[in-house]
Design an enzyme around this catalytic site. Structure first.
Site, PDB file in Angstrom:
ATOM      1  N   GLU A  19      -6.108 -10.105   2.814  1.00 19.88           N
ATOM      2  CA  GLU A  19      -5.356 -11.117   3.585  1.00 19.88           C
ATOM      3  C   GLU A  19      -6.317 -12.171   4.147  1.00 19.88           C
ATOM      4  O   GLU A  19      -6.048 -13.377   4.080  1.00 19.88           O
ATOM      5  CB  GLU A  19      -4.585 -10.455   4.739  1.00 19.88           C
ATOM      6  CG  GLU A  19      -3.824 -11.482   5.577  1.00 19.88           C
ATOM      7  CD  GLU A  19      -3.266 -10.919   6.877  1.00 19.88           C
ATOM      8  OE1 GLU A  19      -2.769  -9.779   6.877  1.00 19.88           O
ATOM      9  OE2 GLU A  19      -3.336 -11.628   7.899  1.00 19.88           O
ATOM     10  N   SER A  55       4.309   0.131   5.221  1.00 19.93           N
ATOM     11  CA  SER A  55       4.528  -0.004   3.781  1.00 19.93           C
ATOM     12  C   SER A  55       5.211   1.238   3.190  1.00 19.93           C
ATOM     13  O   SER A  55       5.167   1.456   1.986  1.00 19.93           O
ATOM     14  CB  SER A  55       3.186  -0.272   3.076  1.00 19.93           C
ATOM     15  OG  SER A  55       2.197   0.604   3.567  1.00 19.93           O
ATOM     16  N   CYS A 113       0.884 -10.714  14.153  1.00 17.14           N
ATOM     17  CA  CYS A 113       2.244 -10.198  13.989  1.00 17.14           C
ATOM     18  C   CYS A 113       2.276  -8.858  14.726  1.00 17.14           C
ATOM     19  O   CYS A 113       1.361  -8.050  14.569  1.00 17.14           O
ATOM     20  CB  CYS A 113       2.518  -9.997  12.504  1.00 17.14           C
ATOM     21  SG  CYS A 113       3.783  -8.805  12.153  1.00 17.14           S
ATOM     22  N   HIS A 138       0.825  -1.211   0.000  1.00 21.07           N
ATOM     23  CA  HIS A 138       0.000   0.000   0.000  1.00 21.07           C
ATOM     24  C   HIS A 138       0.859   1.261   0.000  1.00 21.07           C
ATOM     25  O   HIS A 138       0.801   2.069   0.922  1.00 21.07           O
ATOM     26  CB  HIS A 138      -0.966  -0.021   1.189  1.00 21.07           C
ATOM     27  CG  HIS A 138      -2.096  -0.964   0.989  1.00 21.07           C
ATOM     28  ND1 HIS A 138      -2.634  -1.719   1.994  1.00 21.07           N
ATOM     29  CD2 HIS A 138      -2.790  -1.293  -0.135  1.00 21.07           C
ATOM     30  CE1 HIS A 138      -3.596  -2.478   1.501  1.00 21.07           C
ATOM     31  NE2 HIS A 138      -3.713  -2.235   0.223  1.00 21.07           N
TER      32      HIS A 138
HETATM   33  S1  SF4 Z   1       5.661  -8.590   8.978  1.00 20.09           S
HETATM   34 FE1  SF4 Z   1       4.467  -7.011   7.898  1.00 20.09          FE
HETATM   35  S2  SF4 Z   1       3.600  -8.083   6.139  1.00 20.09           S
HETATM   36 FE2  SF4 Z   1       4.236  -9.661   7.592  1.00 20.09          FE
HETATM   37  S3  SF4 Z   1       2.414 -10.063   8.798  1.00 20.09           S
HETATM   38 FE3  SF4 Z   1       3.611  -8.522   9.889  1.00 20.09          FE
HETATM   39  S4  SF4 Z   1       2.720  -6.559   9.214  1.00 20.09           S
HETATM   40 FE4  SF4 Z   1       2.052  -8.140   7.756  1.00 20.09          FE
END
Ligand code: SF4
Length: 282
Positions: free
Chosen positions: A124, A260, A188, A40
């Site tokens: 996602e 991003s 995450c 993004h």
């Molecule tokens: S590291 Fe970045 S891309 Fe991977 S799950 Fe976490 S936020 Fe999403």
């Protein structure tokens, strides 16, 4: 004027990896595509487009060449279709998202009903859901989970950007609905860490600048949490948008960026702020 950059501003691990894979694929040349924007960040997407990488929405529109899978993944059938069409697949799905997809698949294969905690419309989540063969439910909150049906074996996974609190609330409801529960914490912490740092910084400065795509949900959320603590918060995409009047009377400015946002965009904004500061003193 002191300029303080948040320690974890910008690319998370998964986005850095995906972007690097995309630029490497672009360097190799030939017809190269991404399914939806790779990340993004309109500026990164533009750079890739300048190198010949086209953004497409439909895998059926590609007959040959290289397809780059974005960091938050695609639906299982799209990946299968890419293989069937003998495309050269560069799978840049973040390994954390991949894990969630794999857990959903193995839970469904073992006869579990699957509950995905997340936003049903997010690509996602659409991708994760596509890996379940049997019953799969997407719930956004504990309140929504109240409406889940009675189940036997229940497996729970989360969209990677969910909060732990929300996952806990949904799991609690699942305990009331099922006879056996398996939970995979697939959250995450990259987003949460950026938000915590941004909150701390916003309280120490007279002005906050948040850099990232207007289409980036995590950047918009960063700007929102900063605004709550520092009303002089500005969300920008590029250095040219820094308005010198924002920095009048400011002695400390904080800068952060969404997961991003590439480093070169952050550096350009830092340079611009320093230039505005020099101009003020002339
Ligand atoms: S590291 Fe970045 S891309 Fe991977 S799950 Fe976490 S936020 Fe999403």
């Amino acid at each position: 004027m002191e300029v303080i950059l948040a320690k974890r501003a910008g690319f998370c691990f998964g986005v850095r990896r995906a972007t690097q894979m995309a630029f490497e694929a672009a360097d190799r040349g030939g017809a190269t595509y991404t399914l939806g924007p790779i990340i993004h960040s309109p500026q990164v997407v533009q750079r890739l487009e300048n190198m010949g990488v086209k953004v497409l929405d439909d895998i059926n529109a590609i007959d040959s060449g290289t397809i780059i899978i974005r960091s938050h993944g695609v639906a299982a059938w799209e990946l299968e279709e890419a293989v069937r069409r003998e495309l050269d697949v560069v799978d840049a799905t973040c390994p954390f998202v991949k894990k969630a997809q794999e857990h959903v698949k193995s839970l469904a294969d073992e006869g579990y009903d699957v509950v995905v905690v997340g936003d049903a419309d997010h690509p996602e989540v659409e991708g994760i859901v596509s890996y379940a063969q049997g019953n799969v439910y997407v719930v956004g909150s504990g309140a929504e989970a109240v409406n889940l049906p009675r189940m036997g074996k229940v497996g729970v996974v989360a969209q990677t950007t969910q909060s732990f609190e929300n996952l806990k609330k949904v799991v609690f409801q699942c305990l009331l609905k099922g006879t056996e529960i398996r939970v995979f914490n697939t959250i995450c912490d990259a987003t949460a860490v950026r938000q915590e740092e941004a909150k701390e910084l916003a309280q120490q400065v007279d002005c906050m600048i948040v850099i990232g795509g207007y289409n980036s949900a995590n950047t918009r959320r960063l700007a929102q949490v900063c605004t709550e603590l520092q009303p002089k918060t500005y969300h920008i995409e590029t250095a040219g948008q820094v308005d010198p009047t924002w920095l009048i009377g400011v002695s400390r400015v904080g800068v952060t960026a969404g997961a991003s946002t590439p480093k070169w965009l952050i550096d350009e904004v830092l340079d611009r702020i320093r230039q505005v500061d020099i101009d003020k003193t002339l």
